[in-house]
Design a protein around this motif. Structure first.
Motif, PDB file in Angstrom:
ATOM      1  N   VAL A  39       0.695  -1.065  -0.022  1.00 37.61           N
ATOM      2  CA  VAL A  39      -0.060  -0.079   0.044  1.00 37.61           C
ATOM      3  C   VAL A  39       0.824   1.205   0.129  1.00 37.61           C
ATOM      4  CG1 VAL A  39      -1.840  -1.257   1.387  1.00 37.61           C
ATOM      5  CG2 VAL A  39      -0.186   0.123   2.331  1.00 37.61           C
ATOM      6  N   LEU A  40       0.295   2.320  -0.421  1.00 34.78           N
ATOM      7  CA  LEU A  40       0.701   3.662  -0.466  1.00 34.78           C
ATOM      8  C   LEU A  40       0.400   4.419   0.821  1.00 34.78           C
ATOM      9  CD1 LEU A  40       2.926   5.852  -1.283  1.00 34.78           C
ATOM     10  CD2 LEU A  40       1.065   6.590  -2.728  1.00 34.78           C
ATOM     11  N   THR A  41       1.190   4.792   1.569  1.00 34.11           N
ATOM     12  CA  THR A  41       0.681   5.570   2.889  1.00 34.11           C
ATOM     13  C   THR A  41       1.048   7.048   2.770  1.00 34.11           C
ATOM     14  OG1 THR A  41       2.463   4.977   4.432  1.00 34.11           O
ATOM     15  CG2 THR A  41       0.388   3.431   4.111  1.00 34.11           C
ATOM     16  N   LYS A  42       0.143   7.765   3.280  1.00 34.75           N
ATOM     17  CA  LYS A  42       0.428   9.060   3.483  1.00 34.75           C
ATOM     18  C   LYS A  42       0.781   9.227   4.967  1.00 34.75           C
ATOM     19  CE  LYS A  42      -2.568  12.127   3.668  1.00 34.75           C
ATOM     20  NZ  LYS A  42      -3.778  13.213   3.577  1.00 34.75           N
ATOM     21  N   THR A  43       2.218   9.878   5.070  1.00 30.40           N
ATOM     22  CA  THR A  43       2.440   9.862   6.782  1.00 30.40           C
ATOM     23  C   THR A  43       1.633  10.877   7.415  1.00 30.40           C
ATOM     24  OG1 THR A  43       4.326   9.233   6.244  1.00 30.40           O
ATOM     25  CG2 THR A  43       4.367  10.259   8.327  1.00 30.40           C
ATOM     26  N   LEU A  44       0.790  10.614   8.473  1.00 29.24           N
ATOM     27  CA  LEU A  44       0.117  11.461   9.422  1.00 29.24           C
ATOM     28  C   LEU A  44       0.999  11.969  10.474  1.00 29.24           C
ATOM     29  CD1 LEU A  44      -3.507   9.957   9.410  1.00 29.24           C
ATOM     30  CD2 LEU A  44      -2.438  11.690   7.718  1.00 29.24           C
ATOM     31  N   TRP A  45       1.482  11.042  10.973  1.00 27.38           N
ATOM     32  CA  TRP A  45       2.312  11.230  12.383  1.00 27.38           C
ATOM     33  C   TRP A  45       3.808  10.476  12.030  1.00 27.38           C
ATOM     34  CZ3 TRP A  45       0.749  14.496  16.008  1.00 27.38           C
ATOM     35  CH2 TRP A  45      -0.742  14.799  16.179  1.00 27.38           C
ATOM     36  N   LEU A  46       4.686  11.060  12.732  1.00 26.22           N
ATOM     37  CA  LEU A  46       5.984  10.497  12.645  1.00 26.22           C
ATOM     38  C   LEU A  46       6.562  10.153  14.014  1.00 26.22           C
ATOM     39  CD1 LEU A  46       8.811   9.419  11.439  1.00 26.22           C
ATOM     40  CD2 LEU A  46       9.480  11.587  11.448  1.00 26.22           C
ATOM     41  N   SER A  47       6.875   9.256  14.569  1.00 26.72           N
ATOM     42  CA  SER A  47       7.507   9.128  15.973  1.00 26.72           C
ATOM     43  C   SER A  47       9.105   9.567  15.958  1.00 26.72           C
ATOM     44  CB  SER A  47       7.347   7.629  16.343  1.00 26.72           C
ATOM     45  OG  SER A  47       7.951   7.510  17.679  1.00 26.72           O
ATOM     46  N   LEU A  48       9.772  10.220  16.711  1.00 20.54           N
ATOM     47  CA  LEU A  48      10.986  10.466  17.225  1.00 20.54           C
ATOM     48  C   LEU A  48      11.303   9.575  18.688  1.00 20.54           C
ATOM     49  CD1 LEU A  48      11.385  14.087  15.944  1.00 20.54           C
ATOM     50  CD2 LEU A  48      11.903  11.993  14.840  1.00 20.54           C
ATOM     51  N   ASP A  49      12.570   8.897  18.453  1.00 21.56           N
ATOM     52  CA  ASP A  49      12.752   8.143  19.643  1.00 21.56           C
ATOM     53  C   ASP A  49      14.177   8.073  19.732  1.00 21.56           C
ATOM     54  OD1 ASP A  49      10.087   6.871  20.282  1.00 21.56           O
ATOM     55  OD2 ASP A  49      10.236   6.482  18.303  1.00 21.56           O
ATOM     56  N   PRO A  50      14.815   7.819  20.985  1.00 20.59           N
ATOM     57  CA  PRO A  50      16.247   7.829  21.377  1.00 20.59           C
ATOM     58  C   PRO A  50      16.973   6.509  20.621  1.00 20.59           C
ATOM     59  CG  PRO A  50      14.869   8.310  23.465  1.00 20.59           C
ATOM     60  CD  PRO A  50      13.935   7.953  22.326  1.00 20.59           C
ATOM     61  N   TYR A  51      16.172   5.458  20.256  1.00 24.69           N
ATOM     62  CA  TYR A  51      16.898   4.608  19.582  1.00 24.69           C
ATOM     63  C   TYR A  51      17.497   4.811  18.138  1.00 24.69           C
ATOM     64  CZ  TYR A  51      13.085   3.662  16.410  1.00 24.69           C
ATOM     65  OH  TYR A  51      12.147   3.553  15.367  1.00 24.69           O
ATOM     66  N   MET A  52      17.068   5.781  17.454  1.00 23.04           N
ATOM     67  CA  MET A  52      17.262   6.251  16.105  1.00 23.04           C
ATOM     68  C   MET A  52      18.738   6.881  16.441  1.00 23.04           C
ATOM     69  SD  MET A  52      13.821   8.190  15.270  1.00 23.04           S
ATOM     70  CE  MET A  52      12.225   7.290  14.815  1.00 23.04           C
ATOM     71  N   ARG A  53      19.141   7.484  17.313  1.00 23.22           N
ATOM     72  CA  ARG A  53      20.596   7.733  17.383  1.00 23.22           C
ATOM     73  C   ARG A  53      21.508   6.568  17.056  1.00 23.22           C
ATOM     74  NH1 ARG A  53      25.018   8.319  16.757  1.00 23.22           N
ATOM     75  NH2 ARG A  53      26.592   9.657  17.702  1.00 23.22           N
ATOM     76  N   GLY A  54      21.460   5.450  17.696  1.00 20.88           N
ATOM     77  CA  GLY A  54      22.001   4.174  17.348  1.00 20.88           C
ATOM     78  C   GLY A  54      21.937   3.752  16.078  1.00 20.88           C
ATOM     79  N   ARG A  55      20.599   4.095  15.166  1.00 18.63           N
ATOM     80  CA  ARG A  55      20.660   3.309  13.831  1.00 18.63           C
ATOM     81  C   ARG A  55      21.532   4.499  13.030  1.00 18.63           C
ATOM     82  NH1 ARG A  55      15.876   0.527  13.451  1.00 18.63           N
ATOM     83  NH2 ARG A  55      15.663  -0.693  15.295  1.00 18.63           N
ATOM     84  N   MET A  56      21.955   5.522  13.293  1.00 21.61           N
ATOM     85  CA  MET A  56      22.868   6.503  12.491  1.00 21.61           C
ATOM     86  C   MET A  56      24.483   5.924  12.811  1.00 21.61           C
ATOM     87  SD  MET A  56      21.502  10.133  14.077  1.00 21.61           S
ATOM     88  CE  MET A  56      22.244  11.199  12.725  1.00 21.61           C
ATOM     89  N   ASN A  57      24.539   5.287  13.380  1.00 16.80           N
ATOM     90  CA  ASN A  57      26.180   4.650  13.431  1.00 16.80           C
ATOM     91  C   ASN A  57      26.231   3.443  12.733  1.00 16.80           C
ATOM     92  OD1 ASN A  57      26.710   6.584  15.441  1.00 16.80           O
ATOM     93  ND2 ASN A  57      26.432   5.142  17.200  1.00 16.80           N
ATOM     94  N   ALA A  58      27.359   3.082  12.388  1.00 15.89           N
ATOM     95  CA  ALA A  58      27.432   1.906  11.438  1.00 15.89           C
ATOM     96  C   ALA A  58      27.821   0.567  12.620  1.00 15.89           C
ATOM     97  CB  ALA A  58      28.862   2.099  10.663  1.00 15.89           C
ATOM     98  N   ALA A  59      28.024   0.791  13.679  1.00  9.89           N
ATOM     99  CA  ALA A  59      28.600  -0.463  14.566  1.00  9.89           C
ATOM    100  C   ALA A  59      27.364  -1.443  14.719  1.00  9.89           C
ATOM    101  CB  ALA A  59      28.666   0.216  16.121  1.00  9.89           C
ATOM    102  N   LYS A  60      27.901  -2.657  14.710  1.00  9.64           N
ATOM    103  CA  LYS A  60      26.792  -3.780  14.989  1.00  9.64           C
ATOM    104  C   LYS A  60      25.900  -3.507  16.235  1.00  9.64           C
ATOM    105  CE  LYS A  60      26.537  -8.902  14.993  1.00  9.64           C
ATOM    106  NZ  LYS A  60      27.582 -10.014  15.082  1.00  9.64           N
ATOM    107  N   SER A  61      24.662  -3.848  16.108  1.00  6.79           N
ATOM    108  CA  SER A  61      23.673  -3.720  17.162  1.00  6.79           C
ATOM    109  C   SER A  61      22.367  -4.544  16.872  1.00  6.79           C
ATOM    110  CB  SER A  61      23.108  -2.247  17.155  1.00  6.79           C
ATOM    111  OG  SER A  61      22.261  -2.104  18.439  1.00  6.79           O
TER     112      SER A  61
END
Length: 347
Positions: A39-61
């Motif tokens: 399906v194609l969705t139009k975003t209504l709400w986006l969640s911002l969460d601390p875990y996203m900082r880790g996803r910015m790194n290349a380290a294994k997680s």
């Protein structure tokens, strides 16, 4: 939808230390089209969460990092615009992982339909979603609260911390919230019903925390690390339990913190006090999702669980809001309102 542009936030570079706006790039691309079972969705709400900082790194997680030039990861509530799925039709409101963009193509098996009449749909990203379930499962499975015990929780006005404290109160615990600043500490007592609140920015924070926990701490729900953990550690009672949910104070460290190696002291206390310190990811307890939805829904309807939302308007403001989250500037669940149902995403 080929004439509709999709604004999206990409990871432009990996941070060295604290992230900056330069680590993100906003671009407009043609709106994608769904394939079979999508399906194609139009975003209504986006969640911002601390875990996203880790996803910015290349380290294994525990999860793969966001690639350079890829859309930033994030949970979303969206409206189905077009569908090639038998399970969803245009106008349906769905929970998924569309990321930091105005439109996303998502597989039908990754989505859950929401009922706007049951609860505000954005709560599926907060108290009735991943943060709420993190609090519920971490507290019950690792914290194992018992009546009369003392629970302390860091980042206590955030969506996880506030929920942890309120559930612990329901379970009969004395609750001590740790937060940054007088306004947040007042809200912990007046709004969320904590028994005590301590400002971690106070120069005498360790002494004030000790005074708020005269009988020690039986459960410490760890969201922060750093100086807060240093103050909590000597107050842990025998057989204390420490669910480790996050350590936001250390996410951007580029070297070990200064000072002596406290590892021997930590392991000595684990042995002599018989401490239980356990990290977890919410999906470790995915089988408990129905129990969580049932109990949390009832508590909210009964007024026993309260929540706050910190709302930012527009996808273009997501990077700056996220940087503020890492500095503790949000007050409640941080959300980006991207669009309203039935409308195109804003220019």
């Amino acid at each position: 939808m080929s004439d509709v542009q999709n604004r999206r936030i990409l990871l432009a570079s990996r941070p060295e230390g604290k992230p900056t706006l330069d680590n993100f790039r906003i671009e407009a691309a043609p709106c994608p089209s769904p394939g079979p079972g999508e399906v194609l969705t139009k975003t209504l709400w986006l969640s911002l969460d601390p875990y996203m900082r880790g996803r910015m790194n290349a380290a294994k997680s525990y999860a793969a990092p966001v690639g350079i030039g890829e859309v930033m990861e994030g949970g979303t509530v969206g409206e189905v615009v077009s569908s090639r799925s038998d399970l969803f039709r245009p106008g349906d409101i769905v929970l998924g992982h569309g990321g930091w963009q105005e439109y996303a193509v998502l597989g039908e098996k990754t989505l859950r339909k929401l009922d706007p009449a049951a609860a505000p749909v954005q709560t599926a990203l907060g108290v009735l979603g991943m943060p709420g379930m993190t609090a519920y499962t971490g507290l019950h499975n690792i914290g194992q609260p018992k009546p009369g015990e003392t629970l302390a929780v860091a980042a206590a006005t955030g969506p996880v911390g506030a929920t942890v404290g309120q559930i612990a109160r329901i379970r009969g615990c004395r609750t001590v919230g740790i937060a940054g600043g007088p306004a947040k500490c007042r809200a912990l007592i007046e709004e969320f019903g904590f028994d005590a609140a301590v400002d971690h920015k106070a120069p005498d924070f360790p002494e004030k925390l000790a005074a708020a926990c005269p009988g020690g701490i039986d459960i410490y729900f760890e969201n922060v690390g750093g100086a807060v953990w240093t103050a909590v550690f000597p107050l842990l009672n025998d057989f204390a339990r420490v669910p480790v949910c996050g350590r936001i104070a250390n996410y951007s460290d580029t070297a070990p913190p200064p000072g002596p190696d406290r590892t021997p002291q930590l392991f000595g206390a684990i042995l002599t006090k018989r401490l239980r310190i356990q990290g977890f990811i919410v999906w470790d307890f995915a089988s408990q999702a129905k129990d969580f939805q049932r109990e949390m829904g009832a508590w909210i309807r009964e007024g026993r669980i309260k929540y706050r939302e910190d709302v930012v308007e527009g996808i273009g403001n997501a990077p700056e809001a996220f940087l503020g989250l890492l500095e503790g500037r949000n007050f409640g669940k941080l959300l980006v309102k991207v669009a309203s149902p039935g409308m195109q995403a804003p220019d």
